[in-house]
Write an enzyme that holds these catalytic residues in place. Structure first.
Site, PDB file in Angstrom:
ATOM      1  N   ARG A 129       0.770  -1.239  -0.029  1.00 48.23           N
ATOM      2  CA  ARG A 129      -0.115  -0.061  -0.149  1.00 48.23           C
ATOM      3  C   ARG A 129       1.106   1.198   0.096  1.00 48.23           C
ATOM      4  NH1 ARG A 129      -5.281   0.448  -1.278  1.00 48.23           N
ATOM      5  NH2 ARG A 129      -5.636  -1.151   0.325  1.00 48.23           N
ATOM      6  N   ARG A 188       2.015  -6.521  -9.703  1.00 50.53           N
ATOM      7  CA  ARG A 188       2.239  -5.821  -8.342  1.00 50.53           C
ATOM      8  C   ARG A 188       2.526  -7.059  -7.193  1.00 50.53           C
ATOM      9  NH1 ARG A 188      -2.825  -3.823  -5.431  1.00 50.53           N
ATOM     10  NH2 ARG A 188      -4.484  -5.573  -5.779  1.00 50.53           N
ATOM     11  N   HIS A 203       0.248   3.246 -10.339  1.00 54.10           N
ATOM     12  CA  HIS A 203      -0.884   3.644  -9.268  1.00 54.10           C
ATOM     13  C   HIS A 203      -0.264   4.330  -8.342  1.00 54.10           C
ATOM     14  CE1 HIS A 203      -3.926   3.105  -6.317  1.00 54.10           C
ATOM     15  NE2 HIS A 203      -4.686   2.241  -7.131  1.00 54.10           N
ATOM     16  N   ASP A 237     -13.135   8.322  -6.667  1.00 57.61           N
ATOM     17  CA  ASP A 237     -12.294   7.489  -7.544  1.00 57.61           C
ATOM     18  C   ASP A 237     -12.956   7.715  -9.103  1.00 57.61           C
ATOM     19  OD1 ASP A 237     -11.520   5.167  -8.690  1.00 57.61           O
ATOM     20  OD2 ASP A 237     -12.354   3.614  -7.437  1.00 57.61           O
ATOM     21  N   GLU A 269      -3.100   8.568 -11.167  1.00 58.89           N
ATOM     22  CA  GLU A 269      -2.326   7.449 -11.671  1.00 58.89           C
ATOM     23  C   GLU A 269      -2.339   7.511 -13.233  1.00 58.89           C
ATOM     24  OE1 GLU A 269      -4.700   3.935 -10.545  1.00 58.89           O
ATOM     25  OE2 GLU A 269      -5.294   5.180  -8.549  1.00 58.89           O
TER      26      GLU A 269
END
Length: 284
Positions: free
Chosen positions: A52, A83, A154, A197, A255
């Site tokens: 994170r 990832r 990201h 978002d 991003e």
């Protein structure tokens, strides 16, 4: 469980840290400034789950697999497997002069043995870290047929307080609001006032003005048609075990991406390169 391996460089213009796990950039701090990237105090660093913060690489699909034009197979998790895969380190330089530090990683995926993503590809990440940060993600089709792929850097940007941040450069861009499940068009600059978002269709530079840290972060990109802006806000962040108490206030994700309607079609023999550059300037 031991922590993942990391590589560090400290040069006159910056310090930086990156891991082969996910080819994940964890830190970039220009000399005399605070870190430009945010990393959670509760980030899981043992390789059992995605990290994170920093710059996770989301591919070959983005978000929930049910929404992805890449059409991953049954049982696929969110944001792809890159990832949480260990990439091969190709090179690393730590110069003593004004030359930026650099890192190169590569990940090969063989589609013939994969039910999740039955296409063969090679991903390469090249990072150049100095007074500016440059990242280049190259995607190559190693198969005999074209296929769809999504990709995103990201990036978690460290800010003084999300409620004071202004994001410029998105005016007039159409976006899909995943919180409200609708399309809309950005009018003016963006100030976040709640869970956000949004997947913007844009190729433009974005500027994140942060009065608390007295700086502006400039995000430039090439080779991608989407820019995503995300912050979970308090209620959703409280359900995330890898986000510390109230830490949601100190980051915003901006991003560089090629997702949804702007997903890529990779053709054999035609690699695609998407780049992201970060620069920092003091406010007047």
């Amino acid at each position: 469980m031991t922590d993942i391996a990391t590589l560090s460089a400290s040069i006159p213009s910056c310090s930086t840290r990156i891991s082969p796990f996910g080819a994940h950039l964890l830190s970039w701090r220009p000399t005399g400034d605070t870190d430009v990237l945010w990393l959670s105090s509760r980030a899981v660093m043992d390789g059992t789950r995605a990290i994170r913060g920093g710059v996770p690489l989301c591919l070959p699909w983005f978000g929930g697999p049910e929404d992805s034009p890449a059409r991953p197979g049954a049982g696929a998790g969110p944001h792809g497997f890159a990832r949480t895969s260990t990439w091969t380190l190709l090179s690393a330089t730590h110069p003593a002069d004004t030359t930026p530090a650099s890192f190169s990683f590569e990940l090969h995926h063989t589609g013939g043995t994969s039910a999740l993503y039955p296409h063969s590809l090679c991903a390469r990440l090249d990072v150049s870290a100095g007074s500016e940060l440059h990242m280049s993600l190259s995607l190559t089709n190693d198969d005999d047929h074209p296929f769809a792929i999504e990709a995103a850097m990201h990036t978690y940007l460290h800010v003084g307080d999300i409620k004071d941040v202004t994001i410029e450069g998105l005016d007039g861009a159409r976006y899909f609001d995943k919180v409200r499940a609708r399309y809309a068009t950005q009018r003016g600059d963006l100030n976040l006032v709640g869970p956000t978002d949004r997947v913007y269709t844009t190729t433009q530079q974005v500027r994140v003005t942060d009065p608390k840290l007295d700086r502006r972060i400039i995000v430039d990109k090439n080779g991608s048609g989407s820019t995503i802006v995300w912050n979970p806000w308090a209620q959703a962040a409280a359900t995330m075990s890898d986000v510390g108490t109230d830490e949601w206030q100190y980051f915003v994700c901006v991003e560089t991406a090629a997702v949804r309607e702007r997903a890529l079609t990779l053709w054999p023999g035609h690699p695609h390169i998407m780049t992201q550059s970060l620069a920092v300037e003091a406010l007047d």
